[in-house]
Write a protein that holds these residues in place. Sequence first.
Motif, short mmCIF file in Angstrom:
data_model
loop_
_atom_site.label_atom_id
_atom_site.label_comp_id
_atom_site.label_asym_id
_atom_site.label_seq_id
_atom_site.Cartn_x
_atom_site.Cartn_y
_atom_site.Cartn_z
N PRO A 1 8.48 -2.85 1.69
CA PRO A 1 8.41 -3.62 0.42
C PRO A 1 7.02 -3.59 -0.21
N LEU A 2 5.97 -3.65 0.63
CA LEU A 2 4.60 -3.60 0.10
C LEU A 2 4.35 -2.26 -0.58
N CYS B 1 3.40 -1.57 -4.43
CA CYS B 1 2.22 -0.78 -4.81
C CYS B 1 2.60 0.39 -5.71
N HIS B 2 3.78 0.95 -5.49
CA HIS B 2 4.26 2.05 -6.34
C HIS B 2 4.48 1.57 -7.76
N SER B 3 4.89 0.32 -7.92
CA SER B 3 5.17 -0.22 -9.25
C SER B 3 3.92 -0.75 -9.93
N VAL C 1 2.54 3.66 7.03
CA VAL C 1 3.82 3.33 6.42
C VAL C 1 3.69 3.25 4.91
N VAL C 2 2.70 2.48 4.43
CA VAL C 2 2.54 2.29 2.99
C VAL C 2 2.11 3.58 2.31
N ALA C 3 1.13 4.28 2.88
CA ALA C 3 0.63 5.51 2.24
C ALA C 3 1.71 6.58 2.16
#
Length: 378
Positions: free
Chosen positions: A188-189, A193-195, A261-263
Motif C-alpha cells: 500500500p505504501l 508513493c506511485h500516486s 518491497v516499495v522500490a
Amino acid sequence: MLSRPGLLFAALGAAAIFLPFLTLAANRIVAGQGVPIWSLAQAAPGLVALVLGLALGVISRPALRLLGAALGLAGLLWLLVQGSNALLSDAGEFARVSPAAGFWCLLVVLSLLMADALGALSPGPWARAALLALTVGLVALLLRSGALSDLSIMQEYASRKSGFQTAALRHLGLAFGSLAAAALIGLPLGIACHSSARLREATLPVLSFLQTIPSLAMFGIMIPILGWIATAVPGAKAIGIAGIGFAPAFFALVLYSLLPVVANLLAGLQSTPPEAREAARGMGMTGFQRLIKVEFPLGLPVILAGLRIVLVQNIGLAVIAGLIGGGGFGTFVFQGLNQTATDLILLGTLPTVALALISAITMDILVELATPTAERTR
C-alpha cells in the motif's frame, strides 16, 4: 568441441581431489587429522565415478555435462558414506568424522557444473520446479535413510533433534513472517508513493537510510525501544513484545524489508508501457482500474523480484537473531562458535544456505511464470 567452463571445473575438481577429503577427530571439539581420498577404504568406485563425471563435464553437449555432474555427485556421496564408516570402525567411542576441504570444494565444483549445464539446456519454469522438487526429495530421502548418520554433523543433529525443529520453525517464522508484514505495509505504501511524487520523495530516502544501518546495530536499536514498550504499554508483554527474543529480530527484519518491497513495486508500476496506459484510459478505466488490471499485472515480475530479494535477505539475516535470543538456526551457529565446535556451526549454517537456495529458485520460477510468454522467449 570442449566446454570452457567445463575445463575450468575439471581443473578445479582435479586440484580438490588432492585436498583432505575427511577429517577424523578424537572428539567433537579437538582439531582432527585430514584424510585424503586415496587412503579411504573402498574408495575406488566413488573415485572412478568422480573422475568420469569431471571428464564428461568438459564435453560441449549440455546433456552430457549434466550427466557428468550427477555421476560426480553420486561418486562424492559414495566416498563420503564409505569413508566415514571405514574411519569410525577403527576409532574410539567419541571419535568424529567430518567432511574436509576436499569434499566441500568438490561439492561446489560439481554443483556449479550442474548449474552451468542446466543453464545451457534452459529448462522452462515447470521443468525447473520439477527438478527442484526431485532434488529436495532425494536429499530428504538420503537424510532419512541414515546413510550419513556417522557424520559428526548428523550426531550433533541427533542430540538436538527437538531443539532443531523448534529453531527451524522460528527461522521460518522470522523470514516468512517479516516478508508478509513488509508486503502488507510496503505494497500500500508503494502504491501511495506511485500516486504522489511528494510522498515518494519523502519516503524513499527514509527507507534507504534504514537499509544502511548494519544488521547487528538494527537489532540492538530494537532492544531498548521494544523493552520500553513492553513495560510502558499495557498488554504488550502478553502479545510477545519484549526487549530480547523474537520481537526485536522480527521488527528489525520488517524495517530492512521495506525498501526492496516499495522500490520494486514502484519500478514495476512505472515499467508499464505508455501505450498500455493510454489504451486503458481510452477504454474509460479509472485510475484504480488501471492500477489493478493493467499496471499491477504488467509489473508483477518486477514486484516478485523485490519479494525474492527480501526473502533471501531475511533468511540470512535471521541467523543474527540467535544473538538476541530470537531463536532460529543462528542459535546453533553461535553455540558452535562459543564451543569451537565446527559441526555445530554447520548444523545452523547448512540449513540456512539450503533454505535460501530453495527460496531463491522458487521465487525465480514464480517471476518467470508471471512474465508474459513473449518476453520470456526474447
